[in-house]
Design a protein around this motif. Structure first.
Motif, PDB file in Angstrom:
ATOM      1  N   ASP A 277     -54.527  39.731   5.468  1.00 28.54           N
ATOM      2  CA  ASP A 277     -54.925  38.992   6.553  1.00 28.54           C
ATOM      3  C   ASP A 277     -54.215  37.731   6.819  1.00 28.54           C
ATOM      4  O   ASP A 277     -54.554  36.692   7.065  1.00 28.54           O
ATOM      5  CB  ASP A 277     -56.423  38.677   6.676  1.00 28.54           C
ATOM      6  N   PHE A 278     -52.770  37.959   6.804  1.00 23.09           N
ATOM      7  CA  PHE A 278     -51.894  36.634   6.653  1.00 23.09           C
ATOM      8  C   PHE A 278     -51.399  36.715   8.182  1.00 23.09           C
ATOM      9  O   PHE A 278     -50.914  37.655   8.745  1.00 23.09           O
ATOM     10  CB  PHE A 278     -50.658  36.893   5.908  1.00 23.09           C
ATOM     11  N   ALA A 279     -51.547  35.427   8.867  1.00 29.58           N
ATOM     12  CA  ALA A 279     -51.192  35.236  10.087  1.00 29.58           C
ATOM     13  C   ALA A 279     -49.735  34.804  10.065  1.00 29.58           C
ATOM     14  O   ALA A 279     -48.888  35.012  11.156  1.00 29.58           O
ATOM     15  CB  ALA A 279     -51.957  34.139  10.723  1.00 29.58           C
ATOM     16  N   VAL A 280     -49.288  34.162   9.200  1.00 27.65           N
ATOM     17  CA  VAL A 280     -47.906  33.522   9.358  1.00 27.65           C
ATOM     18  C   VAL A 280     -47.392  33.321   7.975  1.00 27.65           C
ATOM     19  O   VAL A 280     -48.138  32.928   6.997  1.00 27.65           O
ATOM     20  CB  VAL A 280     -47.858  32.629  10.102  1.00 27.65           C
ATOM     21  N   ILE A 281     -46.111  33.532   7.423  1.00 31.66           N
ATOM     22  CA  ILE A 281     -45.597  33.004   6.394  1.00 31.66           C
ATOM     23  C   ILE A 281     -44.644  31.813   6.548  1.00 31.66           C
ATOM     24  O   ILE A 281     -43.536  32.037   7.522  1.00 31.66           O
ATOM     25  CB  ILE A 281     -44.820  34.377   5.679  1.00 31.66           C
ATOM     26  N   ILE A 282     -44.623  30.925   5.720  1.00 24.36           N
ATOM     27  CA  ILE A 282     -43.671  29.642   5.795  1.00 24.36           C
ATOM     28  C   ILE A 282     -43.066  29.837   4.453  1.00 24.36           C
ATOM     29  O   ILE A 282     -43.570  29.568   3.329  1.00 24.36           O
ATOM     30  CB  ILE A 282     -44.454  28.445   5.821  1.00 24.36           C
ATOM     31  N   MET A 283     -41.482  30.147   4.548  1.00 23.81           N
ATOM     32  CA  MET A 283     -40.971  30.303   3.365  1.00 23.81           C
ATOM     33  C   MET A 283     -39.620  29.497   3.261  1.00 23.81           C
ATOM     34  O   MET A 283     -38.838  29.499   4.102  1.00 23.81           O
ATOM     35  CB  MET A 283     -40.522  31.749   3.176  1.00 23.81           C
ATOM     36  N   ASP A 284     -39.352  29.118   1.847  1.00 27.59           N
ATOM     37  CA  ASP A 284     -38.050  28.274   1.719  1.00 27.59           C
ATOM     38  C   ASP A 284     -37.083  29.390   1.485  1.00 27.59           C
ATOM     39  O   ASP A 284     -37.089  30.714   1.232  1.00 27.59           O
ATOM     40  CB  ASP A 284     -38.109  27.630   0.220  1.00 27.59           C
ATOM     41  N   VAL A 285     -35.837  29.228   1.521  1.00 27.68           N
ATOM     42  CA  VAL A 285     -34.523  29.975   1.611  1.00 27.68           C
ATOM     43  C   VAL A 285     -33.943  29.971   0.085  1.00 27.68           C
ATOM     44  O   VAL A 285     -33.791  30.728  -0.433  1.00 27.68           O
ATOM     45  CB  VAL A 285     -33.573  29.484   2.643  1.00 27.68           C
ATOM     46  N   GLN A 286     -33.664  28.678  -0.267  1.00 28.60           N
ATOM     47  CA  GLN A 286     -33.166  28.727  -1.770  1.00 28.60           C
ATOM     48  C   GLN A 286     -34.174  28.748  -2.624  1.00 28.60           C
ATOM     49  O   GLN A 286     -34.892  27.663  -3.174  1.00 28.60           O
ATOM     50  CB  GLN A 286     -32.387  27.270  -1.764  1.00 28.60           C
ATOM     51  N   MET A 287     -34.274  29.920  -3.407  1.00 28.51           N
ATOM     52  CA  MET A 287     -35.127  29.964  -4.618  1.00 28.51           C
ATOM     53  C   MET A 287     -34.556  30.800  -5.486  1.00 28.51           C
ATOM     54  O   MET A 287     -33.735  31.832  -5.300  1.00 28.51           O
ATOM     55  CB  MET A 287     -36.386  30.703  -4.042  1.00 28.51           C
ATOM     56  N   PRO A 288     -34.715  30.704  -6.870  1.00 35.90           N
ATOM     57  CA  PRO A 288     -34.162  31.336  -7.923  1.00 35.90           C
ATOM     58  C   PRO A 288     -34.677  32.826  -7.939  1.00 35.90           C
ATOM     59  O   PRO A 288     -35.706  33.004  -7.491  1.00 35.90           O
ATOM     60  CB  PRO A 288     -34.473  30.586  -9.132  1.00 35.90           C
ATOM     61  N   ILE A 311     -41.519  32.018   9.108  1.00 38.72           N
ATOM     62  CA  ILE A 311     -40.816  30.874   9.534  1.00 38.72           C
ATOM     63  C   ILE A 311     -40.063  30.359   7.990  1.00 38.72           C
ATOM     64  O   ILE A 311     -40.702  30.013   7.271  1.00 38.72           O
ATOM     65  CB  ILE A 311     -42.082  29.651  10.017  1.00 38.72           C
ATOM     66  N   PHE A 312     -38.833  30.234   8.321  1.00 36.87           N
ATOM     67  CA  PHE A 312     -37.869  29.902   7.145  1.00 36.87           C
ATOM     68  C   PHE A 312     -37.988  28.286   7.540  1.00 36.87           C
ATOM     69  O   PHE A 312     -37.662  27.587   8.335  1.00 36.87           O
ATOM     70  CB  PHE A 312     -36.600  30.309   7.121  1.00 36.87           C
ATOM     71  N   LEU A 313     -38.273  27.603   6.218  1.00 34.78           N
ATOM     72  CA  LEU A 313     -38.351  25.884   6.246  1.00 34.78           C
ATOM     73  C   LEU A 313     -37.513  25.589   5.031  1.00 34.78           C
ATOM     74  O   LEU A 313     -37.650  25.747   3.941  1.00 34.78           O
ATOM     75  CB  LEU A 313     -39.684  25.581   6.001  1.00 34.78           C
ATOM     76  N   THR A 314     -36.189  25.204   5.526  1.00 35.47           N
ATOM     77  CA  THR A 314     -35.096  25.147   4.090  1.00 35.47           C
ATOM     78  C   THR A 314     -34.463  23.738   4.615  1.00 35.47           C
ATOM     79  O   THR A 314     -34.369  23.173   5.502  1.00 35.47           O
ATOM     80  CB  THR A 314     -34.290  26.160   4.461  1.00 35.47           C
TER      81      THR A 314
END
Length: 365
Positions: A277-288, A311-314
């Protein structure tokens, strides 16, 4: 305020370990808390809470303490000692999730952006003065060259004397060309300094908005989550930096959605397996280990999560090369850091509304 207060009760092991290390450093100064706070122009109560473990100090405060102890003892701290305290500080930060600490983190980032802006402004002023000087010198040379050329054309009878002056004309032309090259170089440097100033000012504006948004949160995030209705969808936040997770969680905590924060791509995939039941994902780009692009590819390959918007947040920037790769990975938006908290809230609210409408229509059928 003269003596060290006892360590606070109910501290996390990480906060207790950091507080004990800071107390050991402070005792080497052989001064009272109030006197040291006055020396460093800080609030004595706040500094006492740093030593008591109830507040995690900014790293700048810790480095000031190292510097003062080294000056008092006449011996600098070893790199190993500084690295040990740095690890304790990082661990304490990761276990501290209060909105007040998020404010301190953002305030420190704002100060760094402000210093960058002021340095860029000073650099730009110096380059502007140098550029103006070179332009004045070129204008003076142009006048002198025009005078010589006028004399050459109007007084052909004095050609022999002017021919003797031709050496002066050649030297003036060479000097002018050199100055024009210098003007080109200084103009490029001035443009770069102005660009850095504008970028720093933009970061200052966005960080101030984030601070305002975080300061509006009056209760810790942990106390808000249990009151969310189970009917509301979830928002998945993915970032490997604890400070970024804390800031985003604080900004979005005023919405009605349930926030799920994880620190890696693998944890994000696991959360998506556990919940649908996730409506949206906010995700960083640079991750190990697994970056945002790779994580997004895994999410889009799964039929169960294929339609969840990302949504990429970087901090990598929003230039066409990076944003195009983000959209190719399946993202619906690509936002740079620092971010505008009101814009992020609005986008999350839109995708949540779409999710709820789709769920309502499915129920009607």
């Amino acid at each position: 305020m003269g003596e060290l207060r006892p360590l606070a009760q109910d501290l996390t092991p990480e906060s207790r370990a950091l507080a004990m290390a800071l107390r050991e450093l402070f005792e080497g100064l052989e001064v009272s808390v109030r006197r040291y706070a006055a020396r460093r122009v800080r609030d004595a109560g706040t500094f006492s809470r740093y030593l008591g473990g109830t507040r995690v100090p900014p790293w700048e405060v810790v480095m000031d303490l190292f510097t003062d102890v080294a000056e008092h003892r006449g011996m600098a701290a070893t790199p190993d000692a500084i690295e040990l305290v740095r690890r304790l500080h990082r661990a304490a930060v990761e276990t501290s999730a209060s909105p007040r600490h998020a404010v301190e983190v953002l305030e420190q980032q704002l100060a760094e952006a402000d210093r960058d802006s002021r340095r860029s402004i000073a650099r730009g002023d110096a380059l502007s003065d140098a550029l103006l000087d070179r332009k004045h010198r070129i204008a003076d040379l142009e006048v002198r060259l025009n005078q010589l050329e006028a004399e050459w054309s109007a007084e052909r009878a004095r050609a022999e004397r002017l021919a003797a002056a031709s050496q002066d004309v050649t030297e003036l032309l060479h000097e002018r060309d050199q100055l024009q090259d210098e003007v080109t170089r200084l103009s490029a440097q001035l443009h770069e300094a102005q660009k850095r100033r504008d970028e720093a000012e933009q970061r200052c504006t966005l960080l101030e908005r984030q601070l305002e948004a975080v300061e509006q949160v009056q209760t810790p995030v942990a106390a808000v989550t249990p009151t969310v209705s189970r009917a509301m969808p979830k928002v998945l936040i993915v970032d490997d930096q604890p400070d970024n997770l804390m800031a985003m969680t604080a900004v979005l905590s005023t919405l009605d959605q349930e926030l799920v924060a994880v620190s890696s791509g693998r944890e994000a995939l696991k959360a998506l397996l556990d919940h649908d039941d996730f409506a949206v994902i906010i995700m960083d780009v640079q991750m190990p280990d697994m970056d945002g692009y790779e994580t997004a590819a895994h999410i889009k390959r799964r039929p169960r999560t294929h339609d969840v918007p990302i949504i990429f947040l970087t901090a990598m920037g929003t230039d066409p090369e990076h944003s195009a790769r983000g959209y190719a990975a399946g993202a619906v938006d690509y936002i740079g850091k620092p971010f505008d908290p009101w814009v992020l809230r609005a986008k999350v609210a839109v995708f949540t509304g779409i999710y709820l409408e789709q769920r309502r229509l499915a129920g009607d059928q």
